[in-house]
Enzyme design. Structure first.
Site, short mmCIF file in Angstrom:
data_model
loop_
_atom_site.label_atom_id
_atom_site.label_comp_id
_atom_site.label_asym_id
_atom_site.label_seq_id
_atom_site.Cartn_x
_atom_site.Cartn_y
_atom_site.Cartn_z
N HIS A 115 100.10 29.91 34.25
CA HIS A 115 99.52 31.20 33.82
C HIS A 115 99.34 31.31 32.31
O HIS A 115 99.55 32.37 31.72
CB HIS A 115 100.37 32.35 34.33
CG HIS A 115 100.37 32.49 35.82
ND1 HIS A 115 99.30 32.13 36.61
CD2 HIS A 115 101.31 32.99 36.69
CE1 HIS A 115 99.58 32.38 37.88
NE2 HIS A 115 100.78 32.89 37.95
N HIS A 186 96.92 39.39 38.93
CA HIS A 186 98.12 38.99 39.68
C HIS A 186 98.84 40.22 40.26
O HIS A 186 100.06 40.32 40.18
CB HIS A 186 99.06 38.20 38.77
CG HIS A 186 99.94 37.23 39.48
ND1 HIS A 186 100.68 37.56 40.60
CD2 HIS A 186 100.21 35.92 39.23
CE1 HIS A 186 101.38 36.51 40.99
NE2 HIS A 186 101.10 35.50 40.18
N GLU A 323 95.13 36.21 44.66
CA GLU A 323 94.65 35.96 43.31
C GLU A 323 93.34 35.17 43.38
O GLU A 323 93.35 33.96 43.61
CB GLU A 323 95.69 35.18 42.51
CG GLU A 323 97.07 35.81 42.47
CD GLU A 323 98.12 34.78 42.13
OE1 GLU A 323 98.03 34.17 41.03
OE2 GLU A 323 99.03 34.56 42.95
#
Length: 359
Positions: A115, A186, A323
């Site tokens: 991420h 997210h 996602e």
């Protein structure tokens, strides 16, 4: 006690803070049906989504925190956040682009970069521009070299709440050097209401014939595999928890679902991705996207050790994420849809989460 300013029980004052010299705040989007979405410019996070259940009772269906201070110390830093510059994982924190190797990405998830690194887009303050009572635009300039990625990347994310109870997320990005990016939201959803202890009873459908199997560190091997005749198959409706504990290597690696599904589609048109429904509330969420994939994550690593919004705890598998994104480790897998962005190009994508009820 602070004045409560939102239908979800959040106080605007609890989201006012200065971080890195920039002011944070909580912004409220409301439509004509009374649906409410709140967003903070810290991490461009969706903090709450209040939608009606089958009885008309307004229900908050995303997990999160009561204040900026709680987000800053949370063991789950990605609640509702925009993940970038590269959402999901890059193997061993390195990739090569145009003959140049970039090997200074943070190793923050086993042996991999997750991420965007230690301080990804989820942990920076975005510039917020409210457009109207249903729309907010958030922008962030990521410096050349930030978290090891090349190029100054300019990103804009717009949240828009329609009168059809759609949360529309539009992404736009440009760069001044060749770079890679994978942007996603997210949000952790529980359609029975945030704080409900188990999402396994949700009925899920995913429009995908194939998924990407991974190694034990959640990096895809490379080739796609058919979902047919496996517990990964959500082409027809199944309870999320129906097969989650089966003795299937992919589920054992991730303690549940944490996999990218390759959506059945041609090109980058907006198309149906997934449908999820709670049998308790009757709330249904349909997902549409221009992206080629969706990561299904079933909150397998949540602990319930901390308190979330309104005193609720979030134990293991008390939410799921859908996602929408490109594929993990694409910079190291040229056979995947490219995540390279070059000067003069504009990255654009749209994802819609549409809420309704089934009675």
């Amino acid at each position: 006690m602070k004045d409560i300013n939102t239908r979800s029980g959040l106080s605007l004052a609890d989201f006012q803070k200065q971080i890195d010299g920039k002011e944070t705040a909580l912004y409220i989007l409301r439509n004509r049906k009374g649906t409410e979405v709140t967003v903070t410019n810290y991490g461009a996070k969706i903090v709450s989504v209040m939608v009606p259940d089958k009885n008309g009772t307004m229900t908050d269906v995303v997990l999160g925190h009561n204040s900026i201070d709680e987000y800053l110390t949370s063991e789950e830093p990605f609640f509702g956040a925009i993940c970038g510059r590269y959402g999901n994982r890059i193997a061993k924190g390195r990739f090569t682009l145009d003959g140049i190797t970039y090997d200074k990405l943070a190793i923050n998830n086993g042996p991999n970069c997750l991420h965007g690194g230690v301080k990804g887009f989820n942990a920076v303050v975005w510039d917020a521009t409210p457009k109207d009572e249903r729309t907010i635009e958030l922008s962030y300039i990521s410096a050349d070299g930030e978290e090891g990625f090349p190029g100054e990347l300019r990103t804009t994310v717009t949240y828009h709440l329609t009168d059809d109870n759609e949360v529309v997320i539009s992404y736009l990005a440009t760069t001044d050097k060749p770079t890679v990016l994978n942007l996603t939201n997210h949000s952790y959803f529980n359609l029975s209401g945030a704080g409900d202890p188990y999402v396994g009873d949700h009925i899920l459908t995913i429009n995908a014939d194939y998924y990407l199997p991974t190694d034990e560190t959640a990096i895809p091997y490379g080739p796609k595999e058919r979902v047919e005749s496996t517990p990964m198959d959500f082409r027809t409706p199944h309870e999320v928890g129906e097969r989650i504990n089966e003795n299937f290597e992919q589920l054992l690696f991730g303690k549940g679902y944490d996999h990218t599904y390759i959506l059945n589609k041609e090109g980058n048109e907006l198309s149906f991705c997934a449908r999820c429904a709670s049998p308790k509330t009757g709330i249904v969420m349909e997902t549409y996207t221009t992206q080629p994939g969706v990561q299904l994550y079933t909150g397998n690593w949540m602990t319930g050790d901390f308190v979330g919004k309104n005193g609720q705890r979030y134990p293991e598998r008390s939410a799921l994420c859908l996602e929408t994104q490109h594929f993990p480790d694409s910079p190291n897998k040229p056979e995947y849809p490219t995540t390279v962005l070059r000067p003069g190009e504009t990255f654009q994508s749209v994802t819609i989460y549409k809420f309704g009820v089934s009675i």
